[in-house]
Design a protein around this motif. Structure first.
Motif, PDB file in Angstrom:
ATOM      1  N   CYS A 259       0.848  -1.202   0.000  1.00  0.00           N
ATOM      2  CA  CYS A 259       0.000   0.000   0.000  1.00  0.00           C
ATOM      3  C   CYS A 259       0.876   1.242   0.000  1.00  0.00           C
ATOM      4  CB  CYS A 259      -0.958  -0.007   1.187  1.00  0.00           C
ATOM      5  SG  CYS A 259      -2.098   1.397   1.182  1.00  0.00           S
ATOM      6  N   LYS A 260       1.908   1.177   0.791  1.00  0.00           N
ATOM      7  CA  LYS A 260       2.816   2.327   0.882  1.00  0.00           C
ATOM      8  C   LYS A 260       3.441   2.636  -0.480  1.00  0.00           C
ATOM      9  CE  LYS A 260       5.136   5.302   3.354  1.00  0.00           C
ATOM     10  NZ  LYS A 260       4.486   6.440   3.968  1.00  0.00           N
ATOM     11  N   ALA A 261       3.719   1.583  -1.242  1.00  0.00           N
ATOM     12  CA  ALA A 261       4.429   1.760  -2.518  1.00  0.00           C
ATOM     13  C   ALA A 261       3.529   2.274  -3.648  1.00  0.00           C
ATOM     14  CB  ALA A 261       5.056   0.429  -2.932  1.00  0.00           C
ATOM     15  N   VAL A 262       2.233   2.152  -3.464  1.00  0.00           N
ATOM     16  CA  VAL A 262       1.307   2.536  -4.545  1.00  0.00           C
ATOM     17  C   VAL A 262       0.629   3.844  -4.136  1.00  0.00           C
ATOM     18  CG1 VAL A 262      -0.791   1.858  -5.787  1.00  0.00           C
ATOM     19  CG2 VAL A 262       0.962   0.141  -5.255  1.00  0.00           C
ATOM     20  N   SER A 263       0.902   4.899  -4.868  1.00  0.00           N
ATOM     21  CA  SER A 263       0.408   6.205  -4.409  1.00  0.00           C
ATOM     22  C   SER A 263      -1.118   6.244  -4.345  1.00  0.00           C
ATOM     23  CB  SER A 263       0.950   7.333  -5.285  1.00  0.00           C
ATOM     24  OG  SER A 263       0.473   7.172  -6.590  1.00  0.00           O
ATOM     25  N   LYS A 264      -1.763   5.478  -5.202  1.00  0.00           N
ATOM     26  CA  LYS A 264      -3.236   5.483  -5.194  1.00  0.00           C
ATOM     27  C   LYS A 264      -3.818   4.501  -4.176  1.00  0.00           C
ATOM     28  CE  LYS A 264      -4.671   8.304  -8.563  1.00  0.00           C
ATOM     29  NZ  LYS A 264      -5.758   9.292  -8.409  1.00  0.00           N
ATOM     30  N   CYS A 265      -2.988   3.879  -3.373  1.00  0.00           N
ATOM     31  CA  CYS A 265      -3.515   3.106  -2.242  1.00  0.00           C
ATOM     32  C   CYS A 265      -3.688   4.090  -1.094  1.00  0.00           C
ATOM     33  CB  CYS A 265      -2.575   1.975  -1.848  1.00  0.00           C
ATOM     34  SG  CYS A 265      -3.241   1.003  -0.459  1.00  0.00           S
ATOM     35  N   VAL A 266      -4.939   4.319  -0.711  1.00  0.00           N
ATOM     36  CA  VAL A 266      -5.218   5.464   0.160  1.00  0.00           C
ATOM     37  C   VAL A 266      -5.154   5.143   1.647  1.00  0.00           C
ATOM     38  CG1 VAL A 266      -6.612   6.577  -1.624  1.00  0.00           C
ATOM     39  CG2 VAL A 266      -7.731   5.127   0.099  1.00  0.00           C
ATOM     40  N   GLY A 267      -5.224   3.849   2.005  1.00  0.00           N
ATOM     41  CA  GLY A 267      -5.186   3.549   3.428  1.00  0.00           C
ATOM     42  C   GLY A 267      -5.306   2.068   3.719  1.00  0.00           C
ATOM     43  N   VAL A 268      -5.080   1.749   4.968  1.00  0.00           N
ATOM     44  CA  VAL A 268      -5.136   0.355   5.425  1.00  0.00           C
ATOM     45  C   VAL A 268      -6.055   0.282   6.641  1.00  0.00           C
ATOM     46  CG1 VAL A 268      -3.813  -1.536   6.469  1.00  0.00           C
ATOM     47  CG2 VAL A 268      -2.787  -0.159   4.637  1.00  0.00           C
ATOM     48  N   THR A 269      -6.941  -0.715   6.634  1.00  0.00           N
ATOM     49  CA  THR A 269      -7.805  -0.984   7.791  1.00  0.00           C
ATOM     50  C   THR A 269      -7.589  -2.422   8.223  1.00  0.00           C
ATOM     51  OG1 THR A 269      -9.469   0.490   6.823  1.00  0.00           O
ATOM     52  CG2 THR A 269     -10.185  -0.935   8.644  1.00  0.00           C
ATOM     53  N   ILE A 270      -7.346  -2.627   9.508  1.00  0.00           N
ATOM     54  CA  ILE A 270      -7.277  -4.000  10.017  1.00  0.00           C
ATOM     55  C   ILE A 270      -8.663  -4.385  10.550  1.00  0.00           C
ATOM     56  CG2 ILE A 270      -4.803  -4.085  10.418  1.00  0.00           C
ATOM     57  CD1 ILE A 270      -5.176  -3.285  13.269  1.00  0.00           C
ATOM     58  N   TRP A 271      -8.968  -5.723  10.463  1.00  0.00           N
ATOM     59  CA  TRP A 271     -10.361  -6.130  10.754  1.00  0.00           C
ATOM     60  C   TRP A 271     -10.509  -6.421  12.234  1.00  0.00           C
ATOM     61  CZ3 TRP A 271     -13.965  -4.326   8.069  1.00  0.00           C
ATOM     62  CH2 TRP A 271     -15.259  -4.822   8.145  1.00  0.00           C
ATOM     63  N   ASP A 272     -10.644  -5.326  12.934  1.00  0.00           N
ATOM     64  CA  ASP A 272     -10.518  -5.106  14.369  1.00  0.00           C
ATOM     65  C   ASP A 272      -9.036  -5.178  14.721  1.00  0.00           C
ATOM     66  OD1 ASP A 272     -11.330  -4.347  16.939  1.00  0.00           O
ATOM     67  OD2 ASP A 272     -13.252  -5.343  16.570  1.00  0.00           O
ATOM     68  N   TYR A 273      -8.693  -4.637  15.882  1.00  0.00           N
ATOM     69  CA  TYR A 273      -7.259  -4.523  16.147  1.00  0.00           C
ATOM     70  C   TYR A 273      -6.769  -5.529  17.172  1.00  0.00           C
ATOM     71  CZ  TYR A 273      -8.051  -1.796  20.498  1.00  0.00           C
ATOM     72  OH  TYR A 273      -8.405  -1.392  21.765  1.00  0.00           O
ATOM     73  N   THR A 274      -7.680  -6.169  17.880  1.00  0.00           N
ATOM     74  CA  THR A 274      -7.266  -7.127  18.914  1.00  0.00           C
ATOM     75  C   THR A 274      -7.884  -8.505  18.678  1.00  0.00           C
ATOM     76  OG1 THR A 274      -7.747  -7.741  21.209  1.00  0.00           O
ATOM     77  CG2 THR A 274      -9.011  -5.934  20.337  1.00  0.00           C
ATOM     78  N   ASP A 275      -7.097  -9.540  18.997  1.00  0.00           N
ATOM     79  CA  ASP A 275      -7.604 -10.919  18.881  1.00  0.00           C
ATOM     80  C   ASP A 275      -8.835 -11.142  19.756  1.00  0.00           C
ATOM     81  OD1 ASP A 275      -5.511 -11.497  17.161  1.00  0.00           O
ATOM     82  OD2 ASP A 275      -4.206 -12.250  18.762  1.00  0.00           O
ATOM     83  N   LYS A 276      -9.004 -10.301  20.745  1.00  0.00           N
ATOM     84  CA  LYS A 276     -10.147 -10.456  21.649  1.00  0.00           C
ATOM     85  C   LYS A 276     -11.472 -10.406  20.887  1.00  0.00           C
ATOM     86  CE  LYS A 276     -11.960  -8.657  26.026  1.00  0.00           C
ATOM     87  NZ  LYS A 276     -11.785  -7.669  27.110  1.00  0.00           N
ATOM     88  N   TYR A 277     -11.512  -9.612  19.827  1.00  0.00           N
ATOM     89  CA  TYR A 277     -12.777  -9.447  19.090  1.00  0.00           C
ATOM     90  C   TYR A 277     -12.673  -9.853  17.628  1.00  0.00           C
ATOM     91  CZ  TYR A 277     -14.109  -7.021  23.329  1.00  0.00           C
ATOM     92  OH  TYR A 277     -14.381  -6.721  24.647  1.00  0.00           O
ATOM     93  N   SER A 278     -11.710 -10.707  17.310  1.00  0.00           N
ATOM     94  CA  SER A 278     -11.562 -11.144  15.917  1.00  0.00           C
ATOM     95  C   SER A 278     -12.662 -12.137  15.531  1.00  0.00           C
ATOM     96  CB  SER A 278     -10.190 -11.800  15.737  1.00  0.00           C
ATOM     97  OG  SER A 278     -10.100 -12.375  14.452  1.00  0.00           O
ATOM     98  N   TRP A 279     -13.115 -12.060  14.293  1.00  0.00           N
ATOM     99  CA  TRP A 279     -14.135 -12.973  13.763  1.00  0.00           C
ATOM    100  C   TRP A 279     -13.565 -14.364  13.484  1.00  0.00           C
ATOM    101  CZ3 TRP A 279     -13.957 -14.946   8.560  1.00  0.00           C
ATOM    102  CH2 TRP A 279     -12.806 -14.553   7.853  1.00  0.00           C
ATOM    103  N   ILE A 280     -12.227 -14.493  13.451  1.00  0.00           N
ATOM    104  CA  ILE A 280     -11.620 -15.691  12.873  1.00  0.00           C
ATOM    105  C   ILE A 280     -11.873 -16.982  13.674  1.00  0.00           C
ATOM    106  CG2 ILE A 280      -9.386 -16.763  12.283  1.00  0.00           C
ATOM    107  CD1 ILE A 280      -8.577 -13.916  11.332  1.00  0.00           C
ATOM    108  N   PRO A 281     -11.635 -17.018  14.989  1.00  0.00           N
ATOM    109  CA  PRO A 281     -11.771 -18.306  15.681  1.00  0.00           C
ATOM    110  C   PRO A 281     -13.171 -18.921  15.564  1.00  0.00           C
ATOM    111  CG  PRO A 281     -10.587 -16.742  17.048  1.00  0.00           C
ATOM    112  CD  PRO A 281     -11.113 -15.971  15.875  1.00  0.00           C
ATOM    113  N   SER A 282     -14.189 -18.093  15.425  1.00  0.00           N
ATOM    114  CA  SER A 282     -15.538 -18.659  15.338  1.00  0.00           C
ATOM    115  C   SER A 282     -15.829 -19.217  13.942  1.00  0.00           C
ATOM    116  CB  SER A 282     -16.589 -17.615  15.714  1.00  0.00           C
ATOM    117  OG  SER A 282     -16.550 -16.558  14.795  1.00  0.00           O
TER     118      SER A 282
END
Ligand code: G3I
Length: 379
Positions: A259-282
């Motif tokens: 993303c950093k290398a591509v000027s038209k990549c405007v931002g990064v979002t992580i899918w929640d920031y803590t494992d406490k509330y991640s969708w993955i284990p379920s």
């Protein structure tokens, strides 16, 4: 930590807002300059029964973002999942479903007008081989549901930047090509699409390389859209090992670096920031540990530092502004002015429902034989 981009951010969800430690972390604008509601703006939450709109959950997340001076990616208007049965199994005909979809989009986008930097207008419309995913919208309306949705969102909030969002489109392949074709379709129709979101739900060790992600992003950029990493997490078998964490740090760095290398990549979002509330284990049993903060909301320094290094900046999110509308430069595509209801199409246009009635996007000089609203009209 915006680092020259529009934002670095996190998804969040309403139940978590009761967790003070969590909210304090999310509200730290040195880390997060942007928020995406993980569930609060989906169809089943917003319009659980026909014509009844409920904005309480979405409004709570907007309020938090405004209070913190964080930007908002609004997510998502048209998706086959978290779609109430009254839509999914309503048995509506083509024209009725179009009007239901347009009404939903218009109502929701108008409610949040001026508050959303981005809207994920359509989510996960593709199969893995790049063909259109069967869902009630595609099966009833045809691919035309996509340009119709984008045109409707643009009319309701011309300032919001409108995104197509999907997973497994982060490196070259059939599905990425399918997403590029969606961009072309929407543009051919004359509707506005501003960006493509790469969800980036990756797996430790099989995350695409930085160069694979960069060249894929550039393929989209060359079509005239911006890109964003919208739902980043990198899962591993739990409990994670030291070698998995080392690889995970590299995988985060590859993705953030792209993303950093591509000027038209405007931002990064992580899918929640803590494992406490991640969708993955379920969803993926025995997997998780995918985020830069652990289940106790403690920073994983290896991962966090890898992100900071790849992002190439000290934290700087505190400089983000509350008024996202002012930073969402609006671009409007010219709407075609000619309409062909039969005979030869003078300009490019849409005829016969782009698939629903066996039609395609009409090229100049081709023939249109039907006329009725979007799905059977050459515009
Ligand atoms: O709201 C009900 C609640 O009433 C019920 O008691 C509870 C019992 O399971 O379920 C609640 O619904 C859950 C919903 O999240 C809200 O918490 C669903 O079961 C659960 O499946 C749903 O999961 C969400 C998932 O989308 C659904 O597909 C995740 O939280 C959300 O993070 C996830 O996000 C998606 C993106 O929107 C699109 N890309 C993939 C990403 C990960 O799946």
């Amino acid at each position: 930590m915006a680092a020259g981009k529009a934002y670095f951010g996190s998804a969040t969800d309403n139940p978590e807002l009761a967790d003070t430690v969590y909210v304090n972390g999310l509200s730290n604008t040195a880390d997060f300059g942007q928020i995406t509601p993980g569930n609060a703006m989906k169809w089943d939450t917003i319009e659980p029964s026909r014509g009844t709109f409920s904005y309480t959950n979405g409004d709570a997340i907007v309020s938090l973002a405004q209070k913190n001076g964080q930007k908002l990616r609004c997510h998502t208007l048209v998706w086959y999942s978290q779609l109430p049965n009254w839509v999914k199994s309503g048995g509506f005909d083509n024209a009725t479903l179009i009007s239901i979809m347009k009404n939903h989009i218009t109502n929701e986008v108008t409610h949040y007008k001026g508050k959303c930097l981005h809207w994920d207008v359509a989510n996960e419309a593709l199969n893995e081989d790049g063909t259109y995913r069967s869902n009630v919208f595609y099966d009833t309306i045809g691919p035309a549901y996509l340009p119709i949705a984008f045109a409707t969102a643009a009319a309701a909030d011309p300032e919001a930047r409108l995104y197509y969002n999907d997973y497994n489109i982060e490196s070259a392949g059939s599905k990425s090509t399918g997403a590029q074709n969606i961009v072309k379709l929407i543009k051919q129709y004359g509707a506005k699409i501003d960006g493509v979101g790469f969800q980036s739900h990756f797996i430790v060790g099989s995350t695409p390389s930085e160069s694979a992600q960069t060249s894929n992003m550039n393929a989209f950029v060359s079509l005239g859209v911006e890109v964003a990493i919208t739902e980043l997490d990198i899962r591993t078998t739990t409990p994670s090992t030291a070698s998995a964490i080392a690889q995970q740090a590299k995988d985060y760095a590859a993705t953030i670096g792209a993303c950093k290398a591509v000027s038209k990549c405007v931002g990064v979002t992580i899918w929640d920031y803590t494992d406490k509330y991640s969708w993955i284990p379920s969803v993926f049993s025995g997997q998780g540990a995918a985020l830069p903060w652990d289940e106790n909301i403690q920073k994983k320094l290896d991962i966090y530092n890898a992100i900071l290094n790849a992002w190439g900046s000290a934290p700087s999110g505190a400089t983000t502004t509350a008024n996202v509308a002012t930073s969402a430069a609006a671009t409007t595509s010219a709407k075609p002015t000619t309409t062909s209801t039969s005979g030869t199409v003078a300009k490019w246009g849409q005829c016969g429902g782009i698939g629903w009635l066996g039609g395609t996007v009409c090229e100049s000089g081709s023939t249109c034989t039907k006329s009725n609203d979007y799905y059977s009209q050459c515009i």
